[in-house]
Structures are given as C-alpha cells and as structure tokens.
Write a protein that holds these residues in place. Sequence first.
Motif, mmCIF file in Angstrom:
data_model
loop_
_atom_site.group_PDB
_atom_site.id
_atom_site.type_symbol
_atom_site.label_atom_id
_atom_site.label_comp_id
_atom_site.label_asym_id
_atom_site.label_seq_id
_atom_site.Cartn_x
_atom_site.Cartn_y
_atom_site.Cartn_z
ATOM 1 N N CYS A 129 0.814 -1.214 0.000
ATOM 2 C CA CYS A 129 0.000 0.000 0.000
ATOM 3 C C CYS A 129 0.850 1.268 0.000
ATOM 4 O O CYS A 129 0.458 2.268 -0.589
ATOM 5 C CB CYS A 129 -0.921 0.019 1.212
ATOM 6 N N ASP A 130 1.991 1.215 0.651
ATOM 7 C CA ASP A 130 2.821 2.414 0.731
ATOM 8 C C ASP A 130 3.346 2.858 -0.629
ATOM 9 O O ASP A 130 3.642 4.027 -0.834
ATOM 10 C CB ASP A 130 3.965 2.228 1.722
ATOM 11 N N VAL A 131 3.433 1.941 -1.590
ATOM 12 C CA VAL A 131 3.925 2.301 -2.928
ATOM 13 C C VAL A 131 2.859 2.209 -4.013
ATOM 14 O O VAL A 131 3.037 2.765 -5.090
ATOM 15 C CB VAL A 131 5.160 1.462 -3.340
ATOM 16 N N ASN A 132 1.762 1.526 -3.771
ATOM 17 C CA ASN A 132 0.726 1.331 -4.786
ATOM 18 C C ASN A 132 -0.505 2.207 -4.599
ATOM 19 O O ASN A 132 -1.161 2.568 -5.568
ATOM 20 C CB ASN A 132 0.262 -0.134 -4.808
ATOM 21 N N ASN A 133 -0.869 2.498 -3.360
ATOM 22 C CA ASN A 133 -2.096 3.218 -3.056
ATOM 23 C C ASN A 133 -1.781 4.704 -2.884
ATOM 24 O O ASN A 133 -0.971 5.065 -2.034
ATOM 25 C CB ASN A 133 -2.704 2.661 -1.773
ATOM 26 N N PRO A 134 -2.406 5.592 -3.661
ATOM 27 C CA PRO A 134 -2.114 7.017 -3.527
ATOM 28 C C PRO A 134 -2.278 7.565 -2.110
ATOM 29 O O PRO A 134 -1.585 8.507 -1.731
ATOM 30 C CB PRO A 134 -3.114 7.672 -4.487
ATOM 31 N N GLN A 135 -3.161 6.985 -1.307
ATOM 32 C CA GLN A 135 -3.296 7.474 0.064
ATOM 33 C C GLN A 135 -2.152 6.986 0.946
ATOM 34 O O GLN A 135 -2.010 7.442 2.075
ATOM 35 C CB GLN A 135 -4.654 7.100 0.657
ATOM 36 N N GLY A 136 -1.331 6.075 0.435
ATOM 37 C CA GLY A 136 -0.148 5.628 1.154
ATOM 38 C C GLY A 136 -0.412 4.722 2.331
ATOM 39 O O GLY A 136 0.471 4.461 3.136
ATOM 40 N N SER A 137 -1.651 4.227 2.443
ATOM 41 C CA SER A 137 -1.999 3.354 3.553
ATOM 42 C C SER A 137 -3.017 2.314 3.095
ATOM 43 O O SER A 137 -3.469 2.331 1.952
ATOM 44 C CB SER A 137 -2.555 4.174 4.725
ATOM 45 N N CYS A 138 -3.370 1.458 4.002
ATOM 46 C CA CYS A 138 -4.223 0.316 3.711
ATOM 47 C C CYS A 138 -5.565 0.709 3.090
ATOM 48 O O CYS A 138 -6.182 1.702 3.468
ATOM 49 C CB CYS A 138 -4.459 -0.465 5.001
ATOM 50 N N CYS A 139 -6.031 -0.106 2.170
ATOM 51 C CA CYS A 139 -7.266 0.140 1.420
ATOM 52 C C CYS A 139 -8.504 -0.474 2.055
ATOM 53 O O CYS A 139 -9.617 -0.228 1.584
ATOM 54 C CB CYS A 139 -7.127 -0.451 0.015
ATOM 55 N N LEU A 140 -8.365 -1.276 3.079
ATOM 56 C CA LEU A 140 -9.512 -2.040 3.588
ATOM 57 C C LEU A 140 -10.708 -1.166 3.952
ATOM 58 O O LEU A 140 -11.856 -1.539 3.682
ATOM 59 C CB LEU A 140 -9.103 -2.903 4.779
ATOM 60 N N LYS A 141 -10.483 -0.008 4.517
ATOM 61 C CA LYS A 141 -11.591 0.888 4.853
ATOM 62 C C LYS A 141 -12.325 1.313 3.585
ATOM 63 O O LYS A 141 -13.551 1.357 3.556
ATOM 64 C CB LYS A 141 -11.071 2.105 5.612
ATOM 65 N N ASN A 142 -11.587 1.602 2.528
ATOM 66 C CA ASN A 142 -12.199 1.986 1.252
ATOM 67 C C ASN A 142 -12.999 0.835 0.657
ATOM 68 O O ASN A 142 -14.111 1.030 0.160
ATOM 69 C CB ASN A 142 -11.136 2.432 0.252
ATOM 70 N N VAL A 143 -12.439 -0.358 0.695
ATOM 71 C CA VAL A 143 -13.120 -1.532 0.145
ATOM 72 C C VAL A 143 -14.417 -1.779 0.911
ATOM 73 O O VAL A 143 -15.474 -2.006 0.304
ATOM 74 C CB VAL A 143 -12.204 -2.784 0.170
#
Length: 156
Positions: A129-143
């Motif tokens: 997530c630190d390199v792939n997700n623009p928010q720089g953190s875990c996506c689980l909340k978004n999912v």
Amino acid sequence: MSQCCCPSSSASETSFNCPQGNHRGKPVQLITLKSLLTPAALERLEPHHEYRFCERPECPVVYFSNQGDAFTTNDLKVPVFQKDNGYDVSVCYCFGWSRQRLQQELVATGHSTAIESITAHIQAKRCGCDVNNPQGSCCLKNVKHVLHQLQRSCDS
C-alpha cells in the motif's frame, strides 16, 4: 482485523493545510509520492518537505507539503480512488479490486470475498500500500465502504 503492511507515517504532526481546500489531510510517506508521481512531477518533488494526502473528492490536489507545493490528480500515474468515481478505478491498488470487480462478484455470487482475500494477502506480507495506493496506507476501509454502498444499491 490484522494490521496492514504499511508502517505508520513518520511525518511529524506539524500544522499545515491543503493550499486549495484549507484542510489538514493525512501524512504520507515520501516513498508513496516517488512511486506514483509522473516523471515530470517527480522532478518537482522536494524530498525534505513533509507531505500530506488530500482525500477530498472536490479538490484536485492529491499531495501538498508543509512548504506550500502541491501535486494534483494530473501529476499521478494512476487515478485516485477518492477523487475519481470511475467504475474501473482501483479501490485496492495491490490486488486489483475495482468498483467494477467488487460489483461483478456481488452480482454473480451474492457476496464478496474481497475483504477476506485482501486480509489474507496482508497477513502473508504481500501488500504494498505504501507504494501502490495514492493514500499511502491500507485500502480495507475503502473496500468496506464501497461494498457497503454496492450492497445498499442492490437491496434497493
């Protein structure tokens, strides 16, 4: 829920706000910007500045610094989930869960395996997530948020 692969940000909690939206944003690691900025934008990156992520959908700024510089959606290699409602935009940047994929699975099976699948990958130390997700953190909340929205629309 297990911890994500992303360490907590080391940026200090100094006060500075988005130059367009005048809100705080969330601290983000420099590695996130280095991974996701276009080459032209990367040339403008100031590595000694502290950066924050702006999640507000109406604001074109994605990253802003404590020195007033900013990067917009046009400066990134990927669309930003929080700022782009596109059906094919990633919700989970590491494992390819888009709004479209989530909805297709819900329609086909009546439920989603996304949370369990992503959690298993996190536990196996595969997420980035630190390199792939623009928010720089875990996506689980978004999912979880997208799944909740999709389930509500299916129930209507």
